[in-house]
Design a protein around this motif. Structure first.
Motif, mmCIF file in Angstrom:
data_model
loop_
_atom_site.group_PDB
_atom_site.id
_atom_site.type_symbol
_atom_site.label_atom_id
_atom_site.label_comp_id
_atom_site.label_asym_id
_atom_site.label_seq_id
_atom_site.Cartn_x
_atom_site.Cartn_y
_atom_site.Cartn_z
ATOM 1 N N GLY A 1 0.880 -1.215 -0.069
ATOM 2 C CA GLY A 1 -0.079 -0.117 0.174
ATOM 3 C C GLY A 1 0.659 1.107 -0.040
ATOM 4 N N TYR A 2 1.990 1.194 0.926
ATOM 5 C CA TYR A 2 2.935 2.494 0.955
ATOM 6 C C TYR A 2 3.478 2.739 -0.711
ATOM 7 C CZ TYR A 2 3.279 2.062 6.067
ATOM 8 O OH TYR A 2 3.014 2.306 7.307
ATOM 9 N N ALA A 3 3.793 1.700 -1.344
ATOM 10 C CA ALA A 3 4.308 1.817 -2.725
ATOM 11 C C ALA A 3 3.337 2.252 -3.574
ATOM 12 C CB ALA A 3 4.843 0.218 -3.036
ATOM 13 N N LEU A 4 1.958 1.869 -3.414
ATOM 14 C CA LEU A 4 0.989 2.123 -4.584
ATOM 15 C C LEU A 4 0.731 3.689 -4.247
ATOM 16 C CD1 LEU A 4 -1.527 -0.963 -4.154
ATOM 17 C CD2 LEU A 4 -0.182 0.001 -5.913
ATOM 18 N N ARG A 5 0.964 4.177 -2.881
ATOM 19 C CA ARG A 5 0.596 5.648 -2.772
ATOM 20 C C ARG A 5 2.129 6.386 -3.083
ATOM 21 N NH1 ARG A 5 -2.071 3.220 1.685
ATOM 22 N NH2 ARG A 5 -0.327 3.350 2.884
ATOM 23 N N ALA A 6 3.196 5.555 -3.572
ATOM 24 C CA ALA A 6 4.262 6.339 -3.882
ATOM 25 C C ALA A 6 4.674 6.015 -5.251
ATOM 26 C CB ALA A 6 5.414 6.105 -3.014
ATOM 27 N N PRO A 7 4.055 6.388 -6.306
ATOM 28 C CA PRO A 7 4.200 5.902 -7.731
ATOM 29 C C PRO A 7 5.417 6.122 -8.196
ATOM 30 C CG PRO A 7 2.705 7.848 -7.832
ATOM 31 C CD PRO A 7 2.711 7.227 -6.461
ATOM 32 N N ASP A 8 6.046 7.339 -8.003
ATOM 33 C CA ASP A 8 7.302 7.583 -8.415
ATOM 34 C C ASP A 8 8.639 6.574 -7.777
ATOM 35 O OD1 ASP A 8 6.475 9.660 -9.480
ATOM 36 O OD2 ASP A 8 7.136 11.382 -8.058
#
Length: 439
Positions: free
Chosen positions: A222-229
């Motif tokens: 979920g963290y990764a999905l919210r940090a697309p960069d």
């Protein structure tokens, strides 16, 4: 990678111990795994009546599955504790694991070997997020691409040496004892090296720990999905590891079943692939300097499309070699000049893969915010393990459905084409945004 930056890094206590420890760990992983693969493919080692390709795929998956399961927890540890201390503990655990591997080789217990592969994957799951999140702490921003190029380059050399020794040594009468002893020795040296690395302080020392790997995996993703960069380069790196895992697993069976060649040819192919990947990584670092290295990822992906596809189409008409047939050695294989094309294809595919991955690794490390860096980069470990495991299941599926082994190379080529198109699209958007910005 400028000569000045490279020379400076190679004299720094904040980098060299990590370089040595990672390289020896990569050596051990491949020394062990290729000894097992050689025993299965050429030595008759079997378990539960599984065929060669399926058993090799299962063994490879046992290394990547724990990385998928435990990387999220490891990422939380990497934000909670000093990253160097985590790596020291992981390398100390490796010593005991290698003692267990030595016992399994001496007793010729395939089940114990597979179980130990799972435990080695668990150890790697904790080492990798700590290493990746420590790099931006220990190094300057402009050092990240050169550092990743050096790490990737020496890693591939270590992989080559591990593959070579594992493939050859296990076939000797003293092989099991020599392989076991070598694994323990390299683990001890790696632990001594990582003890010299300076501290890499935790970013969130008050972070609450969680051992629920399912919930933590979902949270980290979920963290990764919210940090697309950060997610985008992580996905690119994951594709590289799927490519590498698939080729490493596929090569012995492809060589024996399609080319009718023995383990000496497997070793030659492995040498071409790993040296090529190392050269590609170092070439990327050399040519990129301090500028944007992402165009090299596009060039690398296109190269994989071309050369992996050529391996498939060139060898497709060849009939399968029956199990138990006499296999040709490297001198006989090279005497037929029609086989040189396969060697060149594998070498150039590897160079392309090295070009592809280095800019993406550095980009993810640079973009990940300090307070969640360990967990975000652990998401990369999860994705790497997931795609590598997927690659093993694709190979097992090819074996189960009776598809040609060359189908694996076509799959690699097709997905690389998708990756090249996506990166090119993102890069064109970035350039367009930059050109539209007021000067």
């Amino acid at each position: 990678m400028s000569a000045a930056i490279a020379a400076n890094l190679m004299t720094q206590r904040r980098f060299v111990p990590l370089l040595v420890a990672q390289s020896l760990g990569a050596f051990n992983d491949n020394f062990f795994r290729y000894a097992v693969v050689t025993m299965v493919t050429f030595g008759g080692l079997s378990m539960f009546g599984l065929d060669r390709l399926t058993l090799v795929s299962v063994a490879a998956s046992m290394f990547t599955i724990p990385i998928f399961l435990f990387s999220a927890i490891a990422g939380r540890f990497a934000d909670r504790f000093d990253r160097t201390r985590i790596m020291r503990f992981a390398k100390f655990a490796e010593i005991w694991l290698m003692l267990l591997v030595a016992l399994a080789f001496i007793l010729e217990q395939p089940l114990l070997l597979v179980v130990t592969l799972f435990l080695m994957g668990t150890q790697s799951a904790f080492f990798t997020p700590a290493k990746n999140s420590a790099l931006p702490t220990l190094l300057q921003d402009e050092e990240l691409v050169p550092a990743n190029a050096l790490l990737s380059g020496l890693l591939n050399v270590s992989v080559l040496v591990g593959i070579g020794l594992g493939t050859w040594l296990i076939t000797q009468t003293f092989g099991p004892v020599a392989v076991g002893g070598g694994l323990v020795l390299m683990a001890i040296i790696g632990w001594l090296a990582i003890r010299q690395l300076p501290e890499a302080p935790a970013s969130q020392p008050d972070l609450k720990l969680s051992f629920n790997f399912v919930a933590e995996t979902l949270r980290v993703l979920g963290y990764a999905l919210r940090a697309p960069d950060v997610l985008r380069p992580l996905l690119g790196v994951a594709w590289f590891w799927m490519l590498a895992a698939s080729i490493v697993t596929l090569m012995p069976v492809f060589t024996a079943s399609v080319l009718g060649a023995n383990e000496t040819v497997v070793l030659a192919f492995s040498a071409m692939f790993t040296i090529g990947a190392a050269l590609g990584a170092l070439l990327c670092g050399t040519l990129s300097g301090k500028g944007d290295a992402l165009p090299f990822s596009i060039i690398g992906a296109i190269g994989v499309v071309i050369f992996a596809g050529d391996v498939a189409f060139y060898t497709w008409p060849r009939p399968l070699v029956p199990h138990g047939a006499e296999l040709m050695s490297i001198d006989v294989f090279l005497a037929d000049k029609s086989n040189w094309r396969i060697m060149i294809d594998l070498a150039m595919a590897a160079v392309s893969a090295g070009l592809f991955v280095v800019p993406l690794q550095a980009m993810a490390q640079r973009r990940a915010p300090e307070d969640k860096r360990g967990r975000l980069l652990a998401a990369g470990g999860i994705l790497n393990a997931a795609t590598a495991t997927l690659g093993q299941f694709v190979l097992a599926g090819i074996a189960a459905t009776g598809l040609a082994i060359q189908s694996a190379f076509l799959s690699i080529s097709a997905i690389s084409l998708v990756a090249a198109c996506i990166i090119a699209w993102r890069l064109s958007k970035r350039w367009k945004t930059a050109s539209d910005s007021p000067s």
